[in-house]
Design a protein around this motif. Sequence first.
Motif, short mmCIF file in Angstrom:
data_model
loop_
_atom_site.label_atom_id
_atom_site.label_comp_id
_atom_site.label_asym_id
_atom_site.label_seq_id
_atom_site.Cartn_x
_atom_site.Cartn_y
_atom_site.Cartn_z
N MET A 230 39.93 41.65 53.52
CA MET A 230 39.00 42.75 53.27
C MET A 230 39.48 43.69 52.18
SD MET A 230 37.76 44.19 56.96
CE MET A 230 37.12 45.71 56.25
N ILE A 231 40.79 43.84 52.04
CA ILE A 231 41.33 44.91 51.20
C ILE A 231 40.78 44.87 49.77
CG2 ILE A 231 43.44 45.83 50.14
CD1 ILE A 231 44.85 45.17 52.83
N PRO A 232 40.80 43.70 49.10
CA PRO A 232 40.22 43.69 47.74
C PRO A 232 38.74 44.03 47.73
CG PRO A 232 41.54 41.72 48.13
CD PRO A 232 41.37 42.39 49.45
N SER A 233 38.02 43.49 48.72
CA SER A 233 36.58 43.76 48.79
C SER A 233 36.31 45.23 49.08
CB SER A 233 35.93 42.88 49.86
OG SER A 233 34.54 43.02 49.83
N ILE A 234 37.15 45.83 49.94
CA ILE A 234 37.00 47.25 50.26
C ILE A 234 37.14 48.08 48.99
CG2 ILE A 234 38.25 49.20 51.26
CD1 ILE A 234 38.49 47.70 53.81
N ILE A 235 38.11 47.71 48.16
CA ILE A 235 38.31 48.45 46.91
C ILE A 235 37.06 48.34 46.04
CG2 ILE A 235 39.67 48.58 44.79
CD1 ILE A 235 42.06 47.52 46.47
N GLY A 236 36.51 47.10 45.95
CA GLY A 236 35.31 46.91 45.15
C GLY A 236 34.11 47.66 45.70
N ILE A 378 39.28 39.11 45.26
CA ILE A 378 39.94 39.98 44.29
C ILE A 378 39.16 40.03 42.97
CG2 ILE A 378 42.02 40.28 42.89
CD1 ILE A 378 43.62 39.20 45.23
N THR A 379 38.71 38.87 42.49
CA THR A 379 38.01 38.84 41.19
C THR A 379 36.74 39.69 41.20
OG1 THR A 379 38.93 36.65 40.70
CG2 THR A 379 36.98 37.35 39.44
N PRO A 380 35.83 39.53 42.19
CA PRO A 380 34.65 40.40 42.20
C PRO A 380 35.02 41.88 42.29
CG PRO A 380 34.35 38.59 43.74
CD PRO A 380 35.78 38.54 43.29
N MET A 381 36.12 42.19 43.01
CA MET A 381 36.56 43.58 43.11
C MET A 381 36.95 44.13 41.75
SD MET A 381 39.69 45.37 43.03
CE MET A 381 40.95 44.27 43.67
N LYS A 382 37.75 43.38 40.99
CA LYS A 382 38.19 43.85 39.68
C LYS A 382 37.00 44.05 38.74
CE LYS A 382 42.79 41.68 39.72
NZ LYS A 382 43.64 40.61 39.10
N VAL A 383 36.09 43.08 38.75
CA VAL A 383 34.91 43.19 37.89
C VAL A 383 34.07 44.39 38.30
CG1 VAL A 383 32.74 42.05 37.27
CG2 VAL A 383 34.85 40.72 37.37
#
Length: 524
Positions: A230-236, A378-383
């Motif tokens: 969840m963590i990367p998605s939460i950031i996004g 992670i990739t969708p989050m960064k974008v």
Amino acid sequence: MLKSSGGIGAATLTSRVLGLVREQVYAAFMGTSAVYGAFIYAYMVPNLFRRLLGEGALTAAFIPIFKAKEKTDGTEAMWRAANAVLSGLIVVASGIVLVAVAVIGSLLLLSSWEPNTRLMLQLMAMMFPYMALACVGAVFIGMLNARGHFFIPALGAAILNIVMIASVWLLAPLMGPHLDTRIFALAIGVLAAGVAQALFQVPTLRAEGFRYRWVSPWRDPTVRDVVTKMIPSIIGVAAFQINVMLTQGLAFGENSRIVGQFAYAVRLMELPQGVFGLSLATFLLPTLSGLALEKNFAQFRATLRQAAGHIIFINLLASVLLFTLAAPIIRLLFERGEFHANSTEQVSYALVCLVPGLVSFSLVNIFARAFYALGDLITPMKVSVFCLAINLLFAAIFLFAYHLGPGALGLANTLSAACNLFLLVFALRKKLRNLEMKETVEQLPFLAAAGLAAALVAWRGRLLWQHHFGHDSLLPRLGEVFLPMTAASAIYFALSWWMNIPSAREMIGLIAARVLPSQANRIR
């Protein structure tokens, strides 16, 4: 795919139509007043946490794990894992609600605020518990989707809209004669709607064998796995929601009416986006997750390509119709009560700036699901974080340098969505080596030609109708919208079928199979 997403789309259409009825009720009740702006902005904050902990980050991380658990460990272990995740969610969401209400209460006690800001804070404190209710409901919906149920979960949003409409008609008159006190009826309606939407999912879940039992989440391996993913998605998602809050906060500070004007435009764009874009995205996540688990990447690419083709085909038409018929549609739906001609002008301006991004918004949902299915959050989050920074920058420039009012938010969203789509496609192509989208790309010029022809037909039809019949009463307003819309849609489908666009052939064939079964194969 079309049949499954069609079931979701039918339920979503019901919900979106009821959502439009709700907005019509709101428009007659509040128009584009500063009170409506305060209500919309107050509702955004619990929505931020709902998307953080519920339908966004948590379900994206949980559904693939939930499906894998059933395959590897069996049904009993799957339900136990679901209970552990739900137990953890209830504890965390309840804690956030308590802290948030305490903080907002302290702000109201310790500071003096401008009346609209004070009203916004009071409404926010009252509606914050909706976040916990909606999070539980979102997990219920995710579990049902993973079990192959799409229609009933999608219909839950219709229940939410019915309750919120009832709060205006039945509860608001009891709250006093003034709008700034009656608005609290809508806050109560939001809480009641959260309860109703969650409970609506329970009978279907019980029929599947689910029974809620407290399972300590603190050392549960499934909970740990879900939280890690969840963590990367939460950031996004957090970046998106914080961006929405900041851009709307800029608009609220510039002119509190802009928030409400833009909200009506968003509601209209959400109708085609939800009916088809989100319906396909809902179908895709468990489907693509299963294909990724089986390492069937040929079918993975084919399913993704087909979904993208369907999205472009249908939402391009929706964009054309909303763009060319923006003012007539808004006049028909909302112009009554406290919603005046000036409100129609401002909302249609926001809509015209927003709808060019409709195809991009919908495709972003599709390609993000592909990353989630591959276990890459992670990739969708960064974008997302990068594009949201661009969105905030554009919104600030358009609001304060060019003074574009509600159109500023629409243009900013359109440009950042196009950037988001480009970066996601680029990254997914690198990840899968080849997306096999050549056929879809080759169809774009033909679809653009069909869309342009539809736009010209809709625009000319609207002008002719206005010249001969005007729009002073209900019947002329209906004609002003539906005759140009019907003619433009017929031209678009006919040209697409003639140019042998696969999505057009498949959709027309599916409709024919329902309406004229004996002629379906010949039509295809």
